[in-house]
Every structure is written in C-alpha cells, then in structure tokens.
Design a protein around this motif. Structure first.
Motif, PDB file in Angstrom:
ATOM      1  N   PHE A  14      16.282  -7.585   7.762  1.00 22.20           N
ATOM      2  CA  PHE A  14      16.011  -6.936   6.464  1.00 22.20           C
ATOM      3  C   PHE A  14      15.238  -5.658   6.418  1.00 22.20           C
ATOM      4  N   ILE A  18      16.906  -2.150   5.453  1.00 25.53           N
ATOM      5  CA  ILE A  18      16.233  -1.105   4.246  1.00 25.53           C
ATOM      6  C   ILE A  18      15.663   0.017   4.781  1.00 25.53           C
ATOM      7  N   PHE A  22      19.573   1.009   2.436  1.00 22.84           N
ATOM      8  CA  PHE A  22      20.273   0.042   1.440  1.00 22.84           C
ATOM      9  C   PHE A  22      19.308  -0.375   0.357  1.00 22.84           C
ATOM     10  N   PRO A  23      19.735  -0.707  -0.840  1.00 23.32           N
ATOM     11  CA  PRO A  23      19.309  -0.859  -2.134  1.00 23.32           C
ATOM     12  C   PRO A  23      18.381  -2.302  -1.574  1.00 23.32           C
ATOM     13  N   ILE A  24      17.224  -2.328  -1.895  1.00 23.86           N
ATOM     14  CA  ILE A  24      16.298  -3.622  -1.401  1.00 23.86           C
ATOM     15  C   ILE A  24      16.573  -4.883  -2.344  1.00 23.86           C
ATOM     16  N   THR A  27      19.717  -6.103  -1.050  1.00 21.46           N
ATOM     17  CA  THR A  27      19.706  -6.705   0.359  1.00 21.46           C
ATOM     18  C   THR A  27      19.026  -7.904   0.565  1.00 21.46           C
ATOM     19  N   LEU A 326      14.145  -7.516  -8.147  1.00 18.42           N
ATOM     20  CA  LEU A 326      13.570  -7.814  -6.927  1.00 18.42           C
ATOM     21  C   LEU A 326      12.804  -9.018  -6.838  1.00 18.42           C
ATOM     22  N   SER A 330      13.478 -11.459  -3.903  1.00 22.32           N
ATOM     23  CA  SER A 330      12.447 -11.770  -3.122  1.00 22.32           C
ATOM     24  C   SER A 330      12.315 -13.376  -2.990  1.00 22.32           C
ATOM     25  N   LEU A 375       8.256   2.352   1.543  1.00 24.30           N
ATOM     26  CA  LEU A 375       8.194   1.367   0.479  1.00 24.30           C
ATOM     27  C   LEU A 375       7.493   1.834  -0.962  1.00 24.30           C
ATOM     28  N   GLU A 379       7.885  -3.294  -4.170  1.00 27.76           N
ATOM     29  CA  GLU A 379       8.415  -3.927  -3.037  1.00 27.76           C
ATOM     30  C   GLU A 379       7.552  -4.637  -2.116  1.00 27.76           C
TER      31      GLU A 379
END
Length: 474
Positions: A14, A18, A22-24, A27, A326, A330, A375, A379
């Motif tokens: 991960f 990132i 790449f879009p978090i 991902t 997110l 997450s 970040l 995030e």
C-alpha cells in the motif's frame, strides 16, 4: 508465509503504491478485496458450494463454467465491502461533513472575506504589522468556517498577499502569515478533521470540539504575538500603512463596517459551535444550521447566484465523496489487516519495546509528522491513526488528548519543507517574482510555534481537559 507476514506485506505494498501516485481510496479497496479474498478463502466451502450449485450438471458445460464463476465469488470479503460501504453512508457523525463543507464553500463565494479583511485592516491600523494581523484574524475566522486549507490559503493569497507586498512587507514574512493562518481550520472547531477523527476513534465529537478550543485559540494567539512582536522589533518587515489610507475612516464608519462584515460571520460560527457544545443540537443538525446560515449570509450580501450555488454544491459533493470513499477503503483494508493479525503484530512489537508513554507519544507524532509530507490530513486520520488507537490503552493515553495533539501536529504537515502544501498553494497564485524558497523561509518560524504549542499542551493537559470537564463533567 504466515498471515501476520502477509498483513505486513499488504501494508508495504500500500505504501509503495501510493508513493507512485495511485488514487488512495481505490488502492485501499483493491488491496482490501485482494488480500481479503486470500484471508477469507476456504477451498472446502467453495467446493461444497460448487457441487450444490452444479446439481449434477456437466462441469465442462457453459452452465458448469457459470456455476464455477459464481462459486468463486462466494467469499466473505464481498459481504464485508458492502457492509462497510453501508456503515459509512449511515454514519450520523459523517453527515455533518458535507454540510460544513457546503457552509464553507458558500461563504467563500459570497465575497464576505474581502469585506472582512478590509474592515480588520482598518480596525488594527494602530497595531504593528496591521496588515499581517488582519490577514491572520481573517484566515482564522475563514478557516474556521471552511476547514479547507487549500481554499483559505488560495483566497487569502489572492486577497491579502498582494496587499502586503504593495505595502512593502517582507516577502517571506507575508508568505508565512498566509500559509500558517490558512491551516488553523484543521484545529479550531467546527473542524472537519475533528469530525473525521471522532468517526475513526469513537471519541465524542462534542468533547473533541470543547477540548480543541483552548489549544486552537492559543495557537492563533501565539501566531499574533509573534507577528506583532516581529513587526515591532523590526518595522522594515511590516511597514505601517500611510496615514492618508486610514485617516478618512471615522469611528462610526468603522463600527458599521464591523457590524456588517465581521459580526455576521462570527455570529454564524459561534451559533453553530455553541449549539454543539451546549447540547442544543447534534453536530449534523448544527452543520445544517450553518449551511442555511451561509445561504442567508450570501443572500444578504447580494452574492447568492445560481452559478455560485451550483459551484458550492458540486465542490461539496466532490470533497464529501472523497472522504466517504476513503472511509470505505480504509475500513475494508483495516478489517482484513486486523483479521490477518497485522494489528496484533504491531501492538506486540511496540509493547515489547517497553517504552514510556512519553516516548510513545513522541514516536507517534514524529511518524504522523513524516506522513504529512506525502499525504493529506484526511488520509492520515482515516488510514494510519487507527494503527495507533489500539496502543493508547496500553500506554494509558486518552484518545481525546491524542486527537488534539494530532490536530496540532497536522499544522506542521502543511508548513514543513519540502512538501509544505500551504507553500505550494500560495506559490500557485503568487506573483512570479515570489520564490518557493522565500515561502518556505517564512513558514519556518510558524512551524516552531506549532511545536512549542504541542509542548505546552503536553505539559499543561488542562488546556485540553478543562473545558470538556467544565461543560460535560468527567
């Protein structure tokens, strides 16, 4: 390879992905589903499901292939992803996020900030560094209303920064004022960051708001003391305005300007915050009041047009969707990570070090500080803070206190080179002759002030606990 080792590999992949850009959110969901399929996979159960669905049909037929595909999707990770999505969308605390965002965006587009800055500039004309003082107070008030660092720094960079440069202010000094003032909305309630932390940690949002008030105003006060002190000791940094620019404004005119620019926005913020702190409304209800108040203010200033309303709604939906996805990614990622034993592995490692609570706090804040370089705060709060939360009980640290320290720490992530996002926001709209190095130089004193405020909060925890205890008891 053991399951905890797989979890650590999952976390490492991960971080690597990132860093590639790449879009978090996606991902997190992709890794959560991918590793979750491995975590929840049971070959025996899948074989039984396949045989039951097949029902005697030819396994090599087209129907047999469809049955095999359906059996492949018989994995609990897909149920987990759907449940996490529903949980986020049904979370009452997160309902306040789009409403507060809308309030901020509609206020930003109503030209209220321009009036406010002009009024405060005249009101503070006798104070050393009056333009910088006016810019800081405007930033604090506007940041409190919006909670969006980029919006505050950009707008104040277009409004106050050129005015300070025209007044022959030192470029670095003026840059630091705009960058530091724009980050205050992360800490001072009604902060969106604190809402997200409350949803992540389970801490009461009203207690978080009460606990953040004194540290937030203390930090803003330290900024003001520094600005006035520097301008007083070295007037060349912030020359006083010429008399002819302020001589024509009487006390009555100034009072009228304050009445029509400063007080409406201040009353709106205080009404929203007071309704939350005194239990008159939930955060979501108070945020709805704030959104309605923002529309009323825009209408009162004759700035409410269909285009501005449309832009505010679009920006609100875009930002709120980012936060919600997110959370979905997450929580899916964290559930799989914990199921594989990664959370317990980290907890056992940290507790096995036998470090003191103070050293743990310092290490945690250093990690969050470093994460703030690549970040955004959202995030960090949604993805990485949950890794620390299970360790707080072991070190007997209150999640409320930990959250306020994080809110203070995240100020530094926007001010510390080489990835100081506030500096890049300002550079994007600054005149060409303003160099990024000058902006970084101006941010450094404010960065030190943030660190000093964190030390004060740690040494004087009453700055966090006094107001929540007074209003809500222990």
């Amino acid at each position: 390879m053991t399951d905890p080792q797989v979890a650590v590999m999952m976390l490492g992949i991960f971080i690597f992905v990132i860093m590639l850009g790449f879009p978090i959110a996606y991902t997190l969901m992709a890794l959560g589903v991918g590793f979750g399929y491995y975590a929840y996979y049971d070959a025996a159960i899948m074989a039984r499901v396949y045989q039951r669905l097949l029902g005697g049909a030819d396994p090599d037929s087209f129907y047999g292939q469809l049955v095999w595909i359906r059996a492949l999707f018989n994995n609990r990770i897909f149920d987990l992803l759907v449940n996490q999505t529903y949980s986020v969308m049904a979370n009452d605390v997160l309902t306040a996020v789009p409403l507060f965002l809308f309030m901020g965006y509609i206020v930003e587009r109503a030209n209220i900030v321009s009036r406010l800055f002009t009024t405060l500039q005249l009101a503070s004309r006798r104070v050393p560094g009056s333009l910088a003082v006016a810019a800081l107070i405007t930033c604090a008030l506007f940041a409190t209303a919006t909670g969006i660092v980029g919006a505050v720094v950009t707008l104040m960079g277009l409004l106050a920064f050129p005015a300070m440069l025209r007044a022959r202010y030192d470029t670095s000094f003026a840059s630091g004022v705009i960058c530091a003032g724009g980050t205050l909305g992360i800490l001072i309630p009604p902060s969106i960051m604190l809402i997200v932390y409350a949803a992540t940690s389970g801490v009461s949002i009203v207690r978080l708001y009460a606990g953040a008030l004194i540290p937030g105003f203390m930090l803003a006060g330290l900024y003001l003391v520094y600005v006035v002190g520097r301008a007083w000791m070295n007037p060349k940094l912030a020359p006083p305005p010429p008399e002819e620019e302020t001589a024509g404004v009487s006390g009555g005119q100034l009072a009228l300007m304050l009445l029509t620019s400063f007080f409406p926005l201040a009353i709106l913020i205080l009404a929203v915050l007071g309704a939350i702190l005194f239990g008159l409304a939930t955060p979501s209800e108070a945020a709805a009041i704030g959104a309605l108040g923002g529309i009323v203010l825009a209408a009162a200033y004759r700035a409410l047009t269909w285009k501005r309303l449309e832009e505010s709604v679009y920006l609100t939906v875009r930002t709120a969707a980012m936060v919600c996805w997110l959370f979905v990614g997450s929580w899916t990622f964290a559930s799989v990570f914990s199921y594989l034993g990664g959370e317990q592995l980290i907890k056992d490692f940290v507790t096995g070090l036998e470090i003191s609570p103070l050293l743990f706090l310092i290490l945690a804040q250093i990690i969050i500080f470093l994460l703030g370089w690549p970040l955004e705060w959202s995030e960090i709060i949604i993805i990485f803070v949950p890794i620390f939360l299970p360790l707080l009980a072991h070190f007997e640290i209150d999640p409320l206190f930990f959250g306020i320290l994080i809110a203070l720490n995240l100020q530094t992530s926007f001010l510390s080179p080489p990835m100081a996002m506030s500096a890049y926001y300002l550079k994007g709209i600054a005149p060409p002759h303003v160099q990024l190095v000058q902006i970084f130089k101006g941010c450094m004193p404010f960065l030190l002030i943030v660190i000093v405020s964190m030390v004060i909060v740690y040494l004087l925890p009453g700055t966090v606990y006094w107001l929540p205890s007074l209003v809500y008891g222990r």
